[in-house]
Design a protein around this motif. Structure first.
Motif, PDB file in Angstrom:
ATOM      1  N   GLN A  30       0.979  -1.219   0.080  1.00 42.68           N
ATOM      2  CA  GLN A  30       0.118   0.021   0.000  1.00 42.68           C
ATOM      3  C   GLN A  30       0.888   1.233  -0.110  1.00 42.68           C
ATOM      4  O   GLN A  30       0.566   2.319  -0.822  1.00 42.68           O
ATOM      5  N   ALA A  33       2.445   1.707  -3.335  1.00 42.42           N
ATOM      6  CA  ALA A  33       1.543   2.288  -4.408  1.00 42.42           C
ATOM      7  C   ALA A  33       1.264   3.621  -4.320  1.00 42.42           C
ATOM      8  O   ALA A  33       0.986   4.572  -5.150  1.00 42.42           O
ATOM      9  N   ALA A  34       1.048   4.107  -3.018  1.00 42.03           N
ATOM     10  CA  ALA A  34       0.867   5.313  -2.814  1.00 42.03           C
ATOM     11  C   ALA A  34       2.052   6.269  -3.117  1.00 42.03           C
ATOM     12  O   ALA A  34       1.785   7.344  -3.657  1.00 42.03           O
ATOM     13  N   ALA A  37       1.755   6.388  -7.054  1.00 37.42           N
ATOM     14  CA  ALA A  37       0.308   6.581  -7.459  1.00 37.42           C
ATOM     15  C   ALA A  37       0.798   7.646  -8.982  1.00 37.42           C
ATOM     16  O   ALA A  37       1.577   8.414  -9.042  1.00 37.42           O
ATOM     17  N   SER A  38       0.083   7.353 -10.052  1.00 36.05           N
ATOM     18  CA  SER A  38       0.049   8.076 -11.133  1.00 36.05           C
ATOM     19  C   SER A  38      -0.579   9.601 -10.858  1.00 36.05           C
ATOM     20  O   SER A  38      -0.193  10.251 -11.999  1.00 36.05           O
ATOM     21  N   GLU A  39      -1.420   9.638 -10.216  1.00 38.93           N
ATOM     22  CA  GLU A  39      -2.044  10.849 -10.023  1.00 38.93           C
ATOM     23  C   GLU A  39      -1.975  11.077  -8.507  1.00 38.93           C
ATOM     24  O   GLU A  39      -1.795  10.433  -7.582  1.00 38.93           O
ATOM     25  N   ARG A  41       0.246  13.634  -6.790  1.00 39.22           N
ATOM     26  CA  ARG A  41       1.414  13.754  -6.164  1.00 39.22           C
ATOM     27  C   ARG A  41       1.825  14.966  -7.080  1.00 39.22           C
ATOM     28  O   ARG A  41       1.690  15.451  -8.222  1.00 39.22           O
ATOM     29  N   LEU A  45       4.784  11.566 -12.226  1.00 44.60           N
ATOM     30  CA  LEU A  45       5.548  10.023 -11.958  1.00 44.60           C
ATOM     31  C   LEU A  45       6.710   9.688 -12.760  1.00 44.60           C
ATOM     32  O   LEU A  45       7.433   9.090 -12.207  1.00 44.60           O
TER      33      LEU A  45
END
Length: 113
Positions: A30, A33-34, A37-39, A41, A45
């Motif tokens: 988790q 993944a955070a 994350a693709s969005e 941030r 990426l």
């Protein structure tokens, strides 16, 4: 890469984590993944993947180099960006050697043969 690196086969050993420490594996998955994350941030990426690649090169983790070089390319990184990332990692490793060399002089100060 090395005789120990097997991109597909090595994944089978994740079962040890699943069987012995599933809660930690879930938390790590988790968290990872955070971070990637693709969005949502501030750092795009592609740049996070290039940072991860530089860290992988610096720590000499073949798994990280493999994963993050491919993910950086998938996120739009060019070969030139991969090359510059490798050079940044190289400079940081060399700089670390230089700085730790100075630390060796400091720590050895006052000790005679």
């Amino acid at each position: 890469m090395t005789e120990f690196f097997d991109r597909e086969g090595d994944r089978a050993y994740t079962k040890v984590y699943k069987e012995t420490t599933p809660d930690i594996l879930t938390a790590f998955t988790q968290f990872d993944a955070a971070v990637f994350a693709s969005e949502g941030r501030e750092i795009p990426l592609k740049y996070r993947e290039l940072i991860a690649l530089a860290v992988g090169i610096t720590t000499q983790c073949v798994y990280c180099i493999d994963a993050h070089a491919n993910k950086a390319k998938a996120a739009g990184a060019t070969e030139t960006e991969l090359a510059e990332t490798a050079w940044v990692a190289t400079a940081i490793r060399a700089g670390g050697g230089f700085a730790h060399g100075r630390l060796a002089f400091k720590l050895a100060e006052g000790h005679s043969h």
